[in-house]
Write a protein that holds these residues in place. Structure first.
Motif, PDB file in Angstrom:
ATOM      1  N   GLY A  35       0.829  -1.203   0.000  1.00  0.00           N
ATOM      2  CA  GLY A  35       0.000   0.000   0.000  1.00  0.00           C
ATOM      3  C   GLY A  35       0.858   1.245   0.000  1.00  0.00           C
ATOM      4  O   GLY A  35       2.087   1.178  -0.041  1.00  0.00           O
ATOM      5  N   ASP A  36       0.194   2.366   0.056  1.00  0.00           N
ATOM      6  CA  ASP A  36       0.893   3.654   0.085  1.00  0.00           C
ATOM      7  C   ASP A  36       1.439   3.948   1.478  1.00  0.00           C
ATOM      8  O   ASP A  36       1.019   3.358   2.471  1.00  0.00           O
ATOM      9  N   ASP A  37       2.347   4.913   1.548  1.00  0.00           N
ATOM     10  CA  ASP A  37       2.907   5.341   2.830  1.00  0.00           C
ATOM     11  C   ASP A  37       1.916   6.157   3.642  1.00  0.00           C
ATOM     12  O   ASP A  37       2.125   6.396   4.826  1.00  0.00           O
ATOM     13  N   GLY A  38       0.868   6.605   3.005  1.00  0.00           N
ATOM     14  CA  GLY A  38      -0.158   7.395   3.681  1.00  0.00           C
ATOM     15  C   GLY A  38      -0.964   8.163   2.662  1.00  0.00           C
ATOM     16  O   GLY A  38      -0.846   7.945   1.455  1.00  0.00           O
ATOM     17  N   GLY A  39      -1.767   9.043   3.140  1.00  0.00           N
ATOM     18  CA  GLY A  39      -2.590   9.849   2.249  1.00  0.00           C
ATOM     19  C   GLY A  39      -3.077  11.093   2.956  1.00  0.00           C
ATOM     20  O   GLY A  39      -2.983  11.223   4.180  1.00  0.00           O
ATOM     21  N   ILE A  40      -3.593  12.025   2.180  1.00  0.00           N
ATOM     22  CA  ILE A  40      -4.088  13.282   2.751  1.00  0.00           C
ATOM     23  C   ILE A  40      -5.604  13.231   2.844  1.00  0.00           C
ATOM     24  O   ILE A  40      -6.289  12.836   1.903  1.00  0.00           O
ATOM     25  N   HIS A  52      -0.266   9.079   8.155  1.00  0.00           N
ATOM     26  CA  HIS A  52       0.734   8.053   7.885  1.00  0.00           C
ATOM     27  C   HIS A  52       0.106   6.669   7.980  1.00  0.00           C
ATOM     28  O   HIS A  52      -0.671   6.392   8.890  1.00  0.00           O
ATOM     29  N   SER A  53       0.458   5.809   7.055  1.00  0.00           N
ATOM     30  CA  SER A  53      -0.008   4.425   7.082  1.00  0.00           C
ATOM     31  C   SER A  53       0.903   3.607   7.985  1.00  0.00           C
ATOM     32  O   SER A  53       2.108   3.845   8.050  1.00  0.00           O
ATOM     33  N   SER A  54       0.345   2.656   8.680  1.00  0.00           N
ATOM     34  CA  SER A  54       1.182   1.751   9.474  1.00  0.00           C
ATOM     35  C   SER A  54       1.463   0.471   8.693  1.00  0.00           C
ATOM     36  O   SER A  54       2.102  -0.439   9.201  1.00  0.00           O
ATOM     37  N   ASN A  55       1.016   0.412   7.459  1.00  0.00           N
ATOM     38  CA  ASN A  55       1.218  -0.760   6.619  1.00  0.00           C
ATOM     39  C   ASN A  55       2.656  -0.789   6.111  1.00  0.00           C
ATOM     40  O   ASN A  55       3.087   0.107   5.400  1.00  0.00           O
TER      41      ASN A  55
END
Length: 143
Positions: A35-40, A52-55
């Motif tokens: 997945g992505d590092d995070g998103g807005i 921030h993603s914890s994935n």
């Protein structure tokens, strides 16, 4: 200055077992983030907050030659996972590029997609697919 790479200088292991007999492909070893590092998340005023993603997971694919001896070992490990899931354990995959210094540490790995087996008038490869709960990737600048 030109750089160089050779799969012959790379060591990939699964629980300490060295993988050999790679298919001659540009993606013999592939690691894709899950997945992505995070998103807005945007508010109605046009401002946003980056979450921030914890994935840290990844999908790992390894392509081997159809008649490579390592397929027997990978098949045995996969059969242990699917035939006795209560005793199955996650695998640790490590990679080290001895020429350029790149290192990957993939933990919590499980076989996910069974390899397709083909026979015919040309040589076929086998693709072994794993999912990892955590991928730590350290890329160096190379020689």
């Amino acid at each position: 200055m030109s750089k160089s790479f050779s799969l012959e200088d790379a060591i990939l292991t699964i629980d300490g077992i060295e993988i050999t007999g790679y298919e001659n492909a540009q993606d013999s070893i592939s690691i894709a983030p899950a997945g992505d590092d995070g998103g807005i998340t945007y508010g109605i005023n046009g401002q946003g907050v980056f979450v921030h993603s914890s994935n840290r997971g990844a999908t790992v694919t390894i392509k081997t030659l159809q008649h490579s001896e390592i397929n027997e070992t990978l098949n045995r490990l996969r059969n242990q996972q699917i035939n006795n899931p209560t005793k199955a354990t996650a695998k640790l995959i490590t990679y080290k590029d001895m020429r350029n210094g790149d290192e990957f540490l993939l933990s919590g790995c499980w076989f996910s997609t069974p390899p397709t087996i083909s026979r015919g008038t040309s040589h076929n490869g086998m693709t072994w697919t794993f999912v990892a709960t955590k991928a730590e990737i350290n890329i160096k600048g190379g020689l």
